[in-house]
Design a protein around this motif. Structure first.
Motif: not given
Length: 91
Positions: A59-65, A73-77
């Motif tokens: 869920v986290h990967l789906k929601d944020t990435l 840069q945010e995705r890299s962080n």
């Protein structure tokens, strides 16, 4: 926190089931339950926690990435942060 209502409901349901399993372990320890049965319940609880981790990670990967409005840069962080969490979890 999951952004989709259905994801949040599924996660909360998993946590409630885990709470029930932990309470069953406590009752077994307070009662006259055989050690092998308690160990089996602990194994089941561990499996449920692993399932919770997998679900939250997905869920986290789906929601944020994937679905998130984030910069490269945010995705890299975020990837660095997730890597740290996974390394800690897999120890």
């Amino acid at each position: 926190m999951p952004k989709q209502i259905e994801d949040k409901k599924k996660i909360i349901l998993r946590v409630k089931k885990i709470q029930g399993q932990v309470q069953a372990i406590e009752r077994a320890l307070e009662g006259d339950t055989a050690c092998a049965d308690i160990l089996q319940q602990i194994c089941a609880t561990r499996g449920a926690i692993n399932g919770l981790m997998n679900e939250m990670l997905e869920v986290h990967l789906k929601d944020t990435l994937v679905a998130g409005d984030t910069t490269e840069q945010e995705r890299s962080n975020e990837l660095v942060e997730i890597s740290k969490i996974l390394k800690s979890y897999l120890k």
